[in-house]
Motif scaffolding. Structure first.
Motif, PDB file in Angstrom:
ATOM      1  N   LEU A   1      -7.778   7.600  -9.502  1.00  0.00           N
ATOM      2  CA  LEU A   1      -7.962   6.143  -9.106  1.00  0.00           C
ATOM      3  C   LEU A   1      -7.792   6.251  -7.258  1.00  0.00           C
ATOM      4  CD1 LEU A   1      -9.654   2.877  -9.743  1.00  0.00           C
ATOM      5  CD2 LEU A   1      -7.415   2.335 -10.246  1.00  0.00           C
ATOM      6  N   LEU A   2      -6.591   6.620  -8.174  1.00  0.00           N
ATOM      7  CA  LEU A   2      -5.849   6.014  -6.289  1.00  0.00           C
ATOM      8  C   LEU A   2      -5.644   7.060  -5.183  1.00  0.00           C
ATOM      9  CD1 LEU A   2      -2.035   5.642  -7.706  1.00  0.00           C
ATOM     10  CD2 LEU A   2      -3.567   3.911  -7.347  1.00  0.00           C
ATOM     11  N   ARG A   3      -6.829   8.515  -5.382  1.00  0.00           N
ATOM     12  CA  ARG A   3      -6.697   9.156  -4.622  1.00  0.00           C
ATOM     13  C   ARG A   3      -8.495   8.711  -3.877  1.00  0.00           C
ATOM     14  NH1 ARG A   3      -6.324  13.922  -7.013  1.00  0.00           N
ATOM     15  NH2 ARG A   3      -7.778  13.662  -8.237  1.00  0.00           N
ATOM     16  N   GLU A   4      -9.146   7.958  -4.525  1.00  0.00           N
ATOM     17  CA  GLU A   4     -10.213   7.531  -4.352  1.00  0.00           C
ATOM     18  C   GLU A   4     -10.392   6.080  -2.910  1.00  0.00           C
ATOM     19  OE1 GLU A   4     -13.041   6.924  -7.975  1.00  0.00           O
ATOM     20  OE2 GLU A   4     -13.203   8.882  -8.018  1.00  0.00           O
ATOM     21  N   LYS A   5      -9.272   5.245  -3.958  1.00  0.00           N
ATOM     22  CA  LYS A   5      -9.368   4.631  -3.201  1.00  0.00           C
ATOM     23  C   LYS A   5      -8.448   4.363  -1.571  1.00  0.00           C
ATOM     24  CE  LYS A   5     -10.312   0.939  -5.469  1.00  0.00           C
ATOM     25  NZ  LYS A   5     -10.691   0.281  -5.567  1.00  0.00           N
ATOM     26  N   ARG A   6      -7.604   5.754  -1.986  1.00  0.00           N
ATOM     27  CA  ARG A   6      -6.993   5.729  -0.164  1.00  0.00           C
ATOM     28  C   ARG A   6      -8.446   6.530   0.681  1.00  0.00           C
ATOM     29  NH1 ARG A   6      -5.359  10.459   0.894  1.00  0.00           N
ATOM     30  NH2 ARG A   6      -5.131  11.617  -1.151  1.00  0.00           N
ATOM     31  N   ARG A   7      -9.107   7.389   0.123  1.00  0.00           N
ATOM     32  CA  ARG A   7     -10.275   7.959   0.846  1.00  0.00           C
ATOM     33  C   ARG A   7     -11.030   6.661   1.099  1.00  0.00           C
ATOM     34  NH1 ARG A   7     -11.003  13.269  -3.146  1.00  0.00           N
ATOM     35  NH2 ARG A   7      -9.304  14.565  -2.219  1.00  0.00           N
ATOM     36  N   GLU A   8     -11.298   6.130   0.638  1.00  0.00           N
ATOM     37  CA  GLU A   8     -11.953   4.800   0.599  1.00  0.00           C
ATOM     38  C   GLU A   8     -11.309   3.519   1.721  1.00  0.00           C
ATOM     39  OE1 GLU A   8     -13.423   3.093  -2.840  1.00  0.00           O
ATOM     40  OE2 GLU A   8     -13.225   1.120  -1.896  1.00  0.00           O
ATOM     41  N   LEU A   9     -10.454   3.909   1.336  1.00  0.00           N
ATOM     42  CA  LEU A   9      -9.775   3.104   2.409  1.00  0.00           C
ATOM     43  C   LEU A   9      -9.716   3.959   4.554  1.00  0.00           C
ATOM     44  CD1 LEU A   9      -8.705   0.872   0.752  1.00  0.00           C
ATOM     45  CD2 LEU A   9      -6.248   0.714   1.037  1.00  0.00           C
ATOM     46  N   GLU A  10      -8.823   4.762   3.803  1.00  0.00           N
ATOM     47  CA  GLU A  10      -9.143   5.446   5.374  1.00  0.00           C
ATOM     48  C   GLU A  10     -10.390   5.534   5.739  1.00  0.00           C
ATOM     49  OE1 GLU A  10      -5.815   8.667   3.569  1.00  0.00           O
ATOM     50  OE2 GLU A  10      -7.440   9.182   3.885  1.00  0.00           O
TER      51      GLU A  10
ATOM     52  N   LEU B   1       0.906  -1.107  -0.174  1.00  0.00           N
ATOM     53  CA  LEU B   1      -0.158   0.300   0.203  1.00  0.00           C
ATOM     54  C   LEU B   1       0.898   1.091   0.297  1.00  0.00           C
ATOM     55  CD1 LEU B   1      -3.358  -0.525   2.128  1.00  0.00           C
ATOM     56  CD2 LEU B   1      -3.500   0.120  -0.128  1.00  0.00           C
ATOM     57  N   ASP B   2       1.716   1.073   0.747  1.00  0.00           N
ATOM     58  CA  ASP B   2       2.744   2.269   0.753  1.00  0.00           C
ATOM     59  C   ASP B   2       3.402   3.121  -0.509  1.00  0.00           C
ATOM     60  OD1 ASP B   2       2.111   3.229   3.417  1.00  0.00           O
ATOM     61  OD2 ASP B   2       3.727   2.475   4.425  1.00  0.00           O
ATOM     62  N   ASP B   3       3.877   1.434  -1.108  1.00  0.00           N
ATOM     63  CA  ASP B   3       4.267   2.574  -2.504  1.00  0.00           C
ATOM     64  C   ASP B   3       3.250   2.563  -3.580  1.00  0.00           C
ATOM     65  OD1 ASP B   3       6.609   1.085  -1.937  1.00  0.00           O
ATOM     66  OD2 ASP B   3       5.759  -1.120  -2.352  1.00  0.00           O
ATOM     67  N   ILE B   4       1.980   2.153  -3.761  1.00  0.00           N
ATOM     68  CA  ILE B   4       0.449   3.095  -4.065  1.00  0.00           C
ATOM     69  C   ILE B   4       0.111   4.613  -3.332  1.00  0.00           C
ATOM     70  CG2 ILE B   4      -1.762   2.877  -4.385  1.00  0.00           C
ATOM     71  CD1 ILE B   4      -1.303  -0.371  -4.295  1.00  0.00           C
ATOM     72  N   TRP B   5       0.006   4.969  -2.112  1.00  0.00           N
ATOM     73  CA  TRP B   5       0.495   6.252  -1.833  1.00  0.00           C
ATOM     74  C   TRP B   5       1.794   7.119  -2.579  1.00  0.00           C
ATOM     75  CZ3 TRP B   5      -4.074   4.861  -2.383  1.00  0.00           C
ATOM     76  CH2 TRP B   5      -3.904   3.719  -0.865  1.00  0.00           C
ATOM     77  N   ARG B   6       3.080   6.561  -2.564  1.00  0.00           N
ATOM     78  CA  ARG B   6       3.872   6.857  -2.772  1.00  0.00           C
ATOM     79  C   ARG B   6       3.807   7.438  -4.252  1.00  0.00           C
ATOM     80  NH1 ARG B   6       6.726   4.641   1.172  1.00  0.00           N
ATOM     81  NH2 ARG B   6       7.335   2.795  -0.252  1.00  0.00           N
TER      82      ARG B   6
END
Lengths: 111, 111
Positions: free
Chosen positions: B52-61, A43-48
């Motif tokens: 997509l990554l932004r949406e996924k991050r918010r979803e997981l948070e 996951l951290d790689d994805i957020w980076r």
């Protein structure tokens, strides 16, 4: 630099140079993202990667500003960043090319 | 649900189930991003990936909130999303499992 006049031919040359630089930077970014994506294992790689994409988007939005009032600065920046070769501005009036060159030199000295 | 008591054993079971769900969702997201990245050929694809990554991050948070006061809702959500199997909550008190099941059914009916 609002007072500069751009002939129709100069506008064509400027537009083509601008698009060429954008095309190069886009291709380099596409290649970078594909490589980075293959390195993703957690996951951290994805957020980076998300952070990198956000930075790149802001950088490109700032850099590719096609207004004649700022275009000489834009070209100087593109030359400094390596996305544009000064030769690709051949056909622009000498005073414009001289100003771009001066901006490039000025920035290089400050680096 | 603030009044629920969690025994030490229940906390261990809850934590393990939570981590297992997160691990599964993370693995699926890693796989998705790697596939999406290979499909990138132009700038717009990159900005779509960023979105997509932004949406996924918010979803997981939003989803992975390990507070005992909301944990039954979190488990119901994870079961509904397919990241957790109800059997993995074996060992939690019957009233907790019944509440989770009720939340799952309630949400399914509304879907």
């Amino acid at each position: 630099m609002h007072e500069l006049l751009w002939s129709k031919r100069e506008k064509q040359i400027a537009r083509a140079a601008f698009e060429k630089a954008l095309e190069r930077e886009a291709a380099a970014l596409v290649a970078l993202v594909r490589v980075k994506a293959l390195e993703i294992t957690e996951l951290d790689d994805i957020w980076r990667l998300e952070e990198l994409l956000r930075e790149k988007r802001r950088e490109l939005e700032r850099r590719y500003d096609y207004r004649y009032s700022v275009l000489l600065y834009v070209f100087a920046d593109l030359i400094l960043a390596g996305w544009l070769n000064p030769d690709e501005l051949a056909g622009l009036a000498d005073d414009k090319r001289a100003r771009i060159e001066a901006l490039v030199e000025l920035t290089r000295e400050r680096m």
